[in-house]
Enzyme design. Sequence first.
Site, PDB file in Angstrom:
ATOM      1  N   ASP A 281       1.423  -1.121   0.121  1.00  0.00           N
ATOM      2  CA  ASP A 281      -0.201  -0.069   0.175  1.00  0.00           C
ATOM      3  C   ASP A 281       0.310   1.055  -0.411  1.00  0.00           C
ATOM      4  OD1 ASP A 281      -1.896   1.929  -0.563  1.00  0.00           O
ATOM      5  OD2 ASP A 281      -1.970   1.049   2.311  1.00  0.00           O
TER       6      ASP A 281
ATOM      7  N   GLU B 105      -1.553   5.921  -8.453  1.00  0.00           N
ATOM      8  CA  GLU B 105      -2.476   7.203  -8.057  1.00  0.00           C
ATOM      9  C   GLU B 105      -2.273   8.229  -9.104  1.00  0.00           C
ATOM     10  OE1 GLU B 105      -3.173   7.064  -3.652  1.00  0.00           O
ATOM     11  OE2 GLU B 105      -3.452   9.401  -4.268  1.00  0.00           O
TER      12      GLU B 105
ATOM     13  N   GLY C 282      -7.963   8.695   7.083  1.00  0.00           N
ATOM     14  CA  GLY C 282      -8.125   8.845   8.294  1.00  0.00           C
ATOM     15  C   GLY C 282      -9.681   9.387   9.251  1.00  0.00           C
TER      16      GLY C 282
ATOM     17  N   SER D  35     -12.839   4.569   4.252  1.00  0.00           N
ATOM     18  CA  SER D  35     -13.693   4.094   5.878  1.00  0.00           C
ATOM     19  C   SER D  35     -14.722   4.712   6.136  1.00  0.00           C
ATOM     20  CB  SER D  35     -12.812   4.377   6.404  1.00  0.00           C
ATOM     21  OG  SER D  35     -12.039   3.051   7.299  1.00  0.00           O
TER      22      SER D  35
ATOM     23  N   ASN E  25     -10.385   0.585  -0.467  1.00  0.00           N
ATOM     24  CA  ASN E  25      -9.537   0.814   0.964  1.00  0.00           C
ATOM     25  C   ASN E  25     -10.277   1.073   1.876  1.00  0.00           C
ATOM     26  OD1 ASN E  25      -7.936  -0.079  -1.331  1.00  0.00           O
ATOM     27  ND2 ASN E  25      -6.002   0.944  -0.301  1.00  0.00           N
TER      28      ASN E  25
ATOM     29  N   ASP F  53      -9.072   1.207   6.508  1.00  0.00           N
ATOM     30  CA  ASP F  53      -7.672   0.445   7.567  1.00  0.00           C
ATOM     31  C   ASP F  53      -9.059   1.124   8.488  1.00  0.00           C
ATOM     32  OD1 ASP F  53      -5.745   0.433   8.891  1.00  0.00           O
ATOM     33  OD2 ASP F  53      -4.462   1.419   8.101  1.00  0.00           O
ATOM     34  N   THR F  54      -9.441   2.425   8.217  1.00  0.00           N
ATOM     35  CA  THR F  54      -9.073   3.542   9.842  1.00  0.00           C
ATOM     36  C   THR F  54     -10.787   2.416  10.591  1.00  0.00           C
ATOM     37  OG1 THR F  54      -8.681   5.040   8.773  1.00  0.00           O
ATOM     38  CG2 THR F  54     -10.129   5.724  10.506  1.00  0.00           C
TER      39      THR F  54
HETATM   40  P1  13P Z   1      -8.958   5.106   5.145  1.00  0.00           P
HETATM   41  O1  13P Z   1      -8.193   5.833   6.117  1.00  0.00           O
HETATM   42  O2  13P Z   1     -10.140   5.673   5.242  1.00  0.00           O
HETATM   43  O3  13P Z   1      -9.352   3.848   5.714  1.00  0.00           O
HETATM   44  O4  13P Z   1      -8.466   4.655   4.456  1.00  0.00           O
HETATM   45  C1  13P Z   1      -7.713   3.470   3.930  1.00  0.00           C
HETATM   46  C2  13P Z   1      -6.517   3.534   2.607  1.00  0.00           C
HETATM   47  O5  13P Z   1      -6.967   4.195   1.451  1.00  0.00           O
HETATM   48  C3  13P Z   1      -5.363   3.213   2.421  1.00  0.00           C
HETATM   49  O6  13P Z   1      -4.392   2.836   1.970  1.00  0.00           O
HETATM   50  O1  G3H Z   2      -3.004   5.331   3.429  1.00  0.00           O
HETATM   51  C1  G3H Z   2      -3.215   4.657   5.011  1.00  0.00           C
HETATM   52  C2  G3H Z   2      -3.582   4.139   5.836  1.00  0.00           C
HETATM   53  O2  G3H Z   2      -4.594   3.522   5.985  1.00  0.00           O
HETATM   54  C3  G3H Z   2      -1.815   3.214   6.050  1.00  0.00           C
HETATM   55  O3  G3H Z   2      -2.071   3.480   7.488  1.00  0.00           O
HETATM   56  O4  G3H Z   2       0.300   4.419   6.976  1.00  0.00           O
HETATM   57  O5  G3H Z   2      -0.232   4.277   9.102  1.00  0.00           O
HETATM   58  O6  G3H Z   2       0.697   2.647   8.551  1.00  0.00           O
HETATM   59  P1  G3H Z   2      -0.048   4.183   8.283  1.00  0.00           P
HETATM   60 ZN    ZN Z   3      -4.481   4.520   1.458  1.00  0.00          ZN
END
Ligand code: 13P
Ligand code: G3H
Ligand code: ZN
Length: 309
Positions: A82, A134, A181, A214, A254, A256-257
Amino acid sequence: MPLVTSKELFQKAYEGKFAIGAFNVNNMEIIQGIVDAAKAEEAPLILQVSAGARKYANPTYLKKLVEAAVEDSGLPIVLHLDHGESFEICKQCVDDGFTSVMIDASHHPFEENIAITKKVVEYAHSKGVVVEAELGRLAGIEDDVNVSEKDAAFTDPEQAAEFVEKTGVDSLAIAIGTSHGAYKFKGEPNLDFERLQKIAKLLPGFPLVLHGASTVLPEFVELCNKYGGDIPGAQGVPEAMLRKAASLGVSKINIDTDLRLAMTAAIRKSFSEVPNNFDPRKYLGDGRTAIKEMVRHKIVNVLGCNKLL
Ligand code: 13P
Ligand code: G3H
Ligand code: ZN
């Protein structure tokens, strides 16, 4: 089944107007929670590793954990880098056995982004690995880089078509109003679907990627807040918008948050209910269960990639 690339998965997703979930992983419990969910819902998976995750967990450990997940679950799993920031980190991941890498040269001028991406594509393709790039810039925080709203830029549709043609990239992350985020919108959530449609029209059959996707579900923000800490003003992308994006050519979403929120809420709850517990298996186990439930919800209600196996 060994690790797979996303090529066929994206084709199916594009044709079926659904999306494959790409979830960020940092440790064993997160990987297990995600994989258990995908197994329960018969969904393929993209497990993605950021530079921060590599630094935190040690690349060898993460790779071995994902290999264990593949062996144990038998699921089609893509191991994806990523936000790779350079040719060198992408090459390293290709050489380490990743099946997909993202080169994020979006902060460079257009021609430079093309040149760097092309170099990664040539190397990765020679090893059977697919590449995401991107174009445009999301606002928000990635690793230690905080992109302010004024530095964010939406993707230009004509440039997107030119970029894909010149680089030979396999998928493209676009900026249409999401950000990384928990604080994505100040007012009403709003994505530029007109722009997405224009991009999709110029790139028929081509998989687009949505970062910063997210939803920041209010119940998890409340849970986090209830058991300590406060994240005021957190706001994510409504689920209906994500479903709409998937129907318009976004094949990878994607997340993560939302996993961070689910895990943190569960661990805070665990400590609050049993304050004298000092067995990490209890609170990390609760965190893992919360991740599983969150990912099941995403797969079934947001991504629509269940019952595919
Ligand atoms: P979020 O912060 O919205 O979860 O996005 C995660 C992301 O784009 C990781 O590449
Ligand atoms: O795009 C970012 C993702 O949420 C990954 O977060 O770089 O803190 O691991 P990180
Ligand atoms: Zn991202």
